[in-house]
Design an enzyme around this catalytic site. Structure first.
Site, PDB file in Angstrom:
ATOM      1  N   ASP A 182      16.249   5.131 -69.906  1.00 39.82           N
ATOM      2  CA  ASP A 182      14.815   5.327 -70.096  1.00 39.82           C
ATOM      3  C   ASP A 182      14.198   3.933 -70.289  1.00 39.82           C
ATOM      4  OD1 ASP A 182      12.974   7.940 -71.822  1.00 39.82           O
ATOM      5  OD2 ASP A 182      12.321   6.343 -70.501  1.00 39.82           O
TER       6      ASP A 182
HETATM    7  C1  GLC Z   1       8.958   6.834 -70.621  1.00 34.66           C
HETATM    8  C2  GLC Z   1       9.531   8.227 -70.874  1.00 34.66           C
HETATM    9  C3  GLC Z   1      10.232   8.827 -69.687  1.00 34.66           C
HETATM   10  C4  GLC Z   1       9.566   8.356 -68.411  1.00 34.66           C
HETATM   11  C5  GLC Z   1       9.848   6.873 -68.307  1.00 34.66           C
HETATM   12  C6  GLC Z   1       9.258   6.265 -67.031  1.00 34.66           C
HETATM   13  O1  GLC Z   1       9.231   6.033 -71.732  1.00 34.66           O
HETATM   14  O2  GLC Z   1      10.390   8.345 -72.006  1.00 34.66           O
HETATM   15  O3  GLC Z   1      10.187  10.249 -69.847  1.00 34.66           O
HETATM   16  O4  GLC Z   1      10.101   9.037 -67.291  1.00 34.66           O
HETATM   17  O5  GLC Z   1       9.371   6.155 -69.442  1.00 34.66           O
HETATM   18  O6  GLC Z   1       7.880   6.323 -67.054  1.00 34.66           O
END
Ligand code: GLC
Length: 737
Positions: free
Chosen positions: A263
């Site tokens: 993430d």
């Molecule tokens: C964010 C979220 C995740 C998302 C990612 C990309 O922090 O936790 O769900 O897909 O970043 O945007």
């Protein structure tokens, strides 16, 4: 490209080029301006010379921009390996559907799959290759802001929705119609202690395996091509560096062959977790644990090459991960066509097509849950309406993960209702919030100016609201939490509707007019006062671009509401986390124990939620016969048929979601008092009755026994079939082994 050619290309890459395939950046780094930031924005300190090797781009979203980036990248690149474009398409791209938690209340897996198919179509023609969806985290705590992205508090439902979303996104082989899905957040992120985002997760291994992991596994069994690791720890090891999860479970037990991605910034955050001193160590730990792509940090880009040269990291980790990325790109056809489905003409032709809007409206109609109705609904068009509240004419109906929406396309409640009545007087009545700090912070974080249009003269608005209410036959209150109070990094300790709106509500209640309350939120809110003083309550969630039309169709009876809660609504925030599938405890708070102080209860609140899992009203009245079983005994290789007769005792045709729960009365571990094991949606004409059958199998009775083997155990079981999780319509049977 044939595998041997792909291998040839791979073997021609330099170490830095392979490492580049493991790096994901947002388009800012490629000098593209209009990107959306979904995580901490700061210079990540990536070595300039590594940027041109980047393998994938995050949240670039339209055909023109994506084609431009791809073209320039390939022209400058030695290896000509196309970029992968990934984005958060959560509840739609331009046709925005109700938030996932709302869709979870539809209990309609076909509908949910269709929403994913439409999202895939719109995203594919806009050049997107992969969506960071479905989010299938198990959530029992409404304080956690991301509950809005989840589907339910139940294992059976989450498994079904995970499969529906993945097959919806990936279903066809046509690159103009499908996108790859990335299931998230593996694993257990929704179990954050105190409902506080990014917080520690403490789950027993049995609970993790039995409740929190199955939905990710369902997504992978449905063919999901990517998995995103979560921010949290499991067993005090951050998931992004957790070999047991990423290799033992994901690769070895589940045989997942796809790509894993961290993430946003999660690899660098291993330092904050206290398991690494500096970025070089985070890179080694994450890659060795099994995290292939580094989203938006410089850890891999700046350190992997050095780790190999210092013989601290076996190059096979890089080779395996980078080859998986190339296989994904090949699987998506990017070598044959780096632009895949991106097509400006197709964008104009397909995006927001009327049939897509119709599906969005159907989704609204099937996900708004009727919580109360004393008969005031459905409304008669000749009633004079006072529509009061900040959500009465708001376009903020799409939820946090809808940054691709053009809000002009959103149908407000006022616009929807005015299709039924030309006798509607509307006023905002109050602000959504008394303190806009949370909004100002988020605005500045994403470089948006604070929209002071939400600030109103509350005394003037209240005066107008009271005048309209006095003059009306029915008052429709449109209230709810601010959309910025929901979603990522939006945990709340107080689940009330914000004070300005409750003050407005109480002033209107004093006028003693019939009140229909519409609730807009990304989570269960505390609705005791709303329930007490409303003649009807409709939980509307954040319903998406067709919100106003779908809600009006329900209010005026064109549609008979059929949604059922997929998550418990607490009576008080102090009950969180709360869910229907609790364990009995040694001192259950049962009728027999009333008056006994020493039982598992609160002295200042009930144990049960205000509205339970599976609950929801219809304009029809459904009645159930007693449960009947084809046999009182079953063995491991036989089944039992459990059935009821359901009758519609009203003049409204309606859809009933018949729910079957099972309780394993005695086993080697304590088991939930109920577990949903099946649903059947039936349509009943006025006064029609139908027999509904469920087949009980040995597979349904399996769990992680005391010896941690996943199997069933002989003994007594109770089967419940009813309208919701509180049903006591039961019959018992024995499993003989
Ligand atoms: C964010 C979220 C995740 C998302 C990612 C990309 O922090 O936790 O769900 O897909 O970043 O945007």
């Amino acid at each position: 490209m044939k595998k041997d050619k792909l291998l040839e290309l791979f073997n021609s890459l330099t170490l830095e080029e392979k490492i580049g395939q493991l790096v994901q950046l947002n388009p800012d780094f490629l000098n593209e301006s209009d990107t959306v930031h979904t995580g901490p924005i700061s210079s990540i300190g990536i070595k300039e010379e590594m940027i041109p090797y980047t393998g994938s781009i995050l949240n670039s979203v339209n055909a023109k921009q994506i084609k431009t980036i791809q073209k320039e990248y390939i022209e400058k690149s030695r290896h000509k390996i196309p970029l992968l474009f990934m984005a958060d398409i959560i509840n739609g791209y331009k046709t925005i559907f109700p938030i996932p938690l709302a869709l979870g209340c539809s209990y309609d897996f076909k509908l949910v799959k269709e929403t994913a198919q439409i999202s895939a179509k719109e995203a594919a023609v806009s050049g997107i290759h992969v969506t960071f969806s479905p989010m299938v985290d198990m959530v029992h705590d409404a304080r956690w802001g991301r509950v809005m992205e989840s589907y339910s508090e139940d294992v059976y439902l989450n498994n079904q929705y995970a499969e529906a979303m993945v097959t919806g996104y990936q279903g066809t082989n046509d690159p103009h119609n499908n996108i790859a899905s990335c299931v998230k957040h593996f694993a257990g992120y929704g179990g954050a202690q105190s409902g506080r985002d990014y917080n520690t997760v403490e789950l027993s291994k049995r609970t993790l395996l039995e409740e929190y992991l199955p939905a990710y596994h369902s997504a992978i069994k449905a063919g999901c091509k990517m998995v995103m690791t979560s921010f949290n720890t499991i067993d005090r090891i951050p998931v992004t560096a957790n070999k047991w999860l990423l290799r033992n479970i994901l690769r070895n037990e589940w045989n997942f062959k796809g790509v894993t991605i961290s993430d946003h910034s999660a690899i660098k955050e291993l330092i904050n977790h206290g398991i690494a001193r500096e970025e070089k160590e985070t890179a080694q730990k994450a890659l060795e644990a099994g995290c292939d792509i580094d989203m938006m940090t410089a850890c891999y880009a700046n350190n992997l090459s050095r780790l190999v040269k210092e013989k601290k990291l076996d190059i096979s980790y890089i080779n395996d991960a980078a080859f998986r990325v190339l296989e994904l790109k090949n699987d998506l056809g990017l070598f044959e066509n780096p632009y895949r489905g991106a097509d400006e003409d197709d964008e104009k032709k397909y995006i927001l097509a009327p049939e897509f809007r119709n599906k969005a409206r159907e989704a609204v109609e099937k996900s708004c849950v009727l919580l109360e109705n004393n008969g005031i609904l459905p409304l008669n068009s000749n009633k004079k309406i006072a529509l009061i509240g900040p959500y009465g004419n708001s376009k903020e109906l799409c939820g946090m993960w809808s940054f691709t929406v053009d809000k002009d396309n959103v149908i407000t409640v006022k616009e929807g209702i005015e299709k039924y009545s030309n006798n509607v007087q509307y006023c905002t009545g109050s602000q959504i919030l008394d303190d806009y700090q949370v909004v100002k912070e988020l605005n500045s974080l994403f470089g948006q100016e604070f929209k002071n249009q939400e600030l109103v003269d509350e005394s003037l608005e209240l005066k107008c609201a009271k005048e309209y209410a006095k003059d009306a036959d029915v008052v429709i209150m449109a209230l709810g939490e601010h959309s910025y109070q929901s979603g990522e990094a939006a945990s709340r300790t107080d689940l009330s509707i914000p004070k300005p709106q409750m003050n407005l509500f109480k002033e209107i209640v004093k006028l003693k007019k019939p009140i229909v309350s519409l609730i807009f939120s990304g989570r269960p809110l505390i609705l005791n006062e709303i329930k007490k003083y409303s003649d009807a309550v409709l939980q509307c969630w954040f319903p998406g671009i067709e919100g106003g039309n779908g809600i009006a169709n329900i209010l005026y009876g064109k549609v008979n509401p059929s949604a059922r809660l997929s998550i418990s609504f607490p009576y008080h925030v102090g009950q969180c986390p709360i869910s229907y599938n609790f364990l009995n405890t040694g001192r259950p708070n049962t009728k027999e124990n009333i008056g006994n102080r020493f039982v598992s209860k609160y002295i200042d609140a009930p144990n049960l939620p205000l509205y339970g899992f599976g609950y929801g009203l219809s304009y029809s009245q459904f009645e159930y016969s007693k449960v009947s079983l084809s046999s009182k005994e079953m063995s491991m290789d036989t089944v039992i048929e459990a059935s009821v007769i359901v009758e519609n005792k009203s003049e409204y045709e309606g859809v009933e979601t018949v729910q079957m729960y099972i309780n394993d009365v005695v086993s080697s571990v304590s088991r939930p008092v109920k577990e949903l094991k099946g649903i059947k949606k039936i349509t009943l004409k006025p006064y029609e009755k139908k027999k509904v059958d469920f087949i009980i199998t040995n597979e349904m009775l399996k769990f992680y026994r005391c010896d941690m083997k996943y199997d069933s155990e002989a003994g007594k079981f109770i089967v419940y079939i009813g309208h919701d999780s509180l049903t006591n319509n039961e019959e018992c049977f024995e499993l003989i082994k």
